[in-house]
Scaffold this motif. Structure first.
Motif, PDB file in Angstrom:
ATOM      1  N   ALA B 221       2.286  11.499  -1.007  1.00 59.58           N
ATOM      2  CA  ALA B 221       1.426  10.359  -0.353  1.00 59.58           C
ATOM      3  C   ALA B 221       0.240   9.950  -1.492  1.00 59.58           C
ATOM      4  CB  ALA B 221       0.805  10.844   0.765  1.00 59.58           C
ATOM      5  N   ILE B 224       1.555   8.005  -4.231  1.00 56.64           N
ATOM      6  CA  ILE B 224       2.048   6.757  -3.887  1.00 56.64           C
ATOM      7  C   ILE B 224       0.581   5.951  -3.862  1.00 56.64           C
ATOM      8  CG2 ILE B 224       2.382   5.202  -1.999  1.00 56.64           C
ATOM      9  CD1 ILE B 224       4.647   7.276  -1.177  1.00 56.64           C
ATOM     10  N   ALA B 225      -0.655   6.543  -3.226  1.00 57.95           N
ATOM     11  CA  ALA B 225      -1.864   5.845  -3.189  1.00 57.95           C
ATOM     12  C   ALA B 225      -2.510   5.505  -4.475  1.00 57.95           C
ATOM     13  CB  ALA B 225      -2.700   6.813  -2.154  1.00 57.95           C
ATOM     14  N   ASP B 227      -1.044   5.073  -7.526  1.00 59.10           N
ATOM     15  CA  ASP B 227      -0.298   4.639  -8.368  1.00 59.10           C
ATOM     16  C   ASP B 227      -0.366   3.166  -8.405  1.00 59.10           C
ATOM     17  OD1 ASP B 227       2.231   3.970  -9.728  1.00 59.10           O
ATOM     18  OD2 ASP B 227       3.043   3.962  -7.882  1.00 59.10           O
TER      19      ASP B 227
END
Lengths: 255, 228
Positions: B221, B224-225, B227
């Motif tokens: 997660a 994801i955050a 990037d």
């Protein structure tokens, strides 16, 4: 095995092709949904007999049960699309997952509302902390959390990826909702329709229910495709194919 | 320069986080003060009748602890993201999941441990019978790491978003329902003099699962955050 099936699926992952495909399917799905819903409502409200125990009030199941099925089915579709979007980074899968969430939340809300309308005359209460009701309410909260997380990001794709992750975490709740009536023996009645083996429901009540189920599926397809089309236009605004569509419809409008 | 060994890196990160927390001791006291104030509100709101308070004591303590942890969760990764050390952790040769697990452990030690220490006092303020106290402390000892781990995954997901306070509550609380059910169930069973090992075992099973999966999910997660 023909080669065109995987090829067609791969091509469908491309936004312009999906846009045209969804545009072609949308009116048919919506029309079919309206016709099937009309037939099912007629069958459920006029043809099906009154229940020996619950009288006419049971007829709310023709809305309640298909909505409940859809609330879980859409979560399943959403989880599958979210998984595909996270693993293979397919933009269209992310869009499908995120545009499914409001539809699923709406069906969950309808399920809860019709369930409480039915609960008042039958159980004598609008709401009880029964396992099925509570897990369905939690499902609604999870849907709302996913929608909220998606919109909290400024970057659309980053939000979609984070929300897709939450979809997969929240998927734990789906089997809990589904099996809650079997695992905890509470107020909510068990399932009467069996996929395998005979159903515990009379045929004249069963067919409107199944027709309504097909109608909600068609409605979901129509609604999802319309939403995805709108989202694609918004997110791909700078691309050549969107400009072509915009210019084309502008010309049609003039003519 | 050769990279340090993984255990050394984990120990260094844990020491750094604990030192940082210790330098700002006032922040550690905030969740505890919050819990004390919320618990004292209940007798004012419901009336000071001991039988009523004793019946709701377990549930009130769990919900209060959950809310106190929720408030502190936002600070789990935020400072590291703001000053850029989160990028360094992600670039580090050690597995990010392990490093994140150390950060969660440090957060649990600084937030949940003081809450667990204070809860017997809170519970006796609500007239919880002393016989139920071991169940309460044991259930908290298993439930709070679960909440930390679950919360860390969701905080990591919102790390890239601008505003996340209310959103975090909306996402975390539905997922916490089973934890609250089992933890409060254990206390209620102990209060009624029934065996309470089954819900404790469920909490332990959930914790074992979360210890394995949550750091991995949290690392994914965060990637994801961050990037963008």
């Amino acid at each position: 095995m023909a080669n065109w099936v995987p090829l067609w699926l791969h091509r469908l992952g491309s936004p312009p092709i999906f846009y045209r495909f969804a545009g072609a399917v949308y009116p048919w799905a919506l029309g079919l949904a309206l016709i099937l819903a009309g037939v099912a409502l007629y069958g459920g409200l006029f043809v099906a007999p009154a229940d020996y125990q619950q009288g006419d009030a049971y007829r709310i199941i023709f809305i309640h049960v298909p909505s409940a099925w859809m609330s879980l089915f859409i979560y399943g579709v959403m989880a599958l699309a979210a998984f595909i979007g996270l693993v293979w980074r397919i933009k269209l899968a992310e869009t499908v997952a995120m545009e499914s969430a409001p539809i699923g939340a709406a069906f969950t809300a309808i399920t809860l509302a019709t369930g409480s309308l039915w609960g008042k005359p039958m159980w004598g209460t609008w709401w009880t902390w029964d396992a099925r009701l509570t897990s369905e309410l939690v499902l609604l909260f999870i849907y709302l959390g996913i929608i909220g997380l998606y919109h909290a990001f400024e970057d659309r794709r980053q939000g979609a990826r984070a929300a897709a992750f939450l979809v997969l975490i929240g998927a734990v709740n789906v089997p809990i909702v589904h099996f809650s009536v079997n695992w905890w023996n509470t107020l909510h009645q068990g399932s009467t329709i069996r996929l395998l083996g005979p159903s515990h429901i009379v045929a004249s009540m069963l067919w409107p229910l199944l027709t309504m189920m097909a109608a909600t599926k068609c409605y979901y397809i129509a609604s999802l495709f319309a939403r995805v089309r709108a989202d694609l236009i918004a997110s791909e605004g700078g691309k050549a194919w969107v400009r072509e569509i915009a210019l084309g419809s502008a010309k049609e409008g003039k003519a | 320069m050769t990279p340090g060994s993984t255990p050394a890196a984990c120990a260094a990160l844990l020491r750094r986080d604990l030192t940082l927390a210790w330098r700002r001791r006032g922040d550690i006291a905030l969740p505890v003060l919050y819990a004390v104030i919320v618990v004292t509100l209940f007798p004012f709101a419901l009336g000071p009748e001991p039988a009523l308070l004793a019946r709701i004591a377990g549930g009130v303590v769990f919900v209060t602890v959950l809310l106190a942890m929720l408030l502190s969760l936002d600070g789990l990764f935020r400072p590291d993201i703001d000053d850029g050390s989160m990028e360094q952790l992600m670039l580090a040769p050690q597995p990010l999941a392990l490093l994140v697990a150390m950060k969660i452990l440090a957060h649990w030690v600084t937030t949940a441990l003081p809450l667990i220490v204070i809860t017997p006092v809170l519970a006796s303020m609500l007239h919880l019978p002393p016989a139920a106290m071991p169940a309460l402390v044991l259930a908290l000892a298993l439930a709070t790491p679960l909440l930390s781990l679950l919360g860390a995954v969701l905080v990591a997901l919102t790390a890239g978003a601008k505003r996340s306070g209310m959103l975090l509550a909306l996402m975390l609380l539905p997922l916490c329902v089973p934890v609250v059910i089992f933890a409060a169930g254990a206390v209620a069973a102990a209060q009624d003099g029934l065996p309470w090992s089954a819900p404790i075992a469920w909490l332990g099973a959930g914790l074992a699962l979360a210890i394995v999966l949550a750091p991995l999910a949290c690392a994914a997660a965060l990637r994801i955050a961050m990037d963008s």
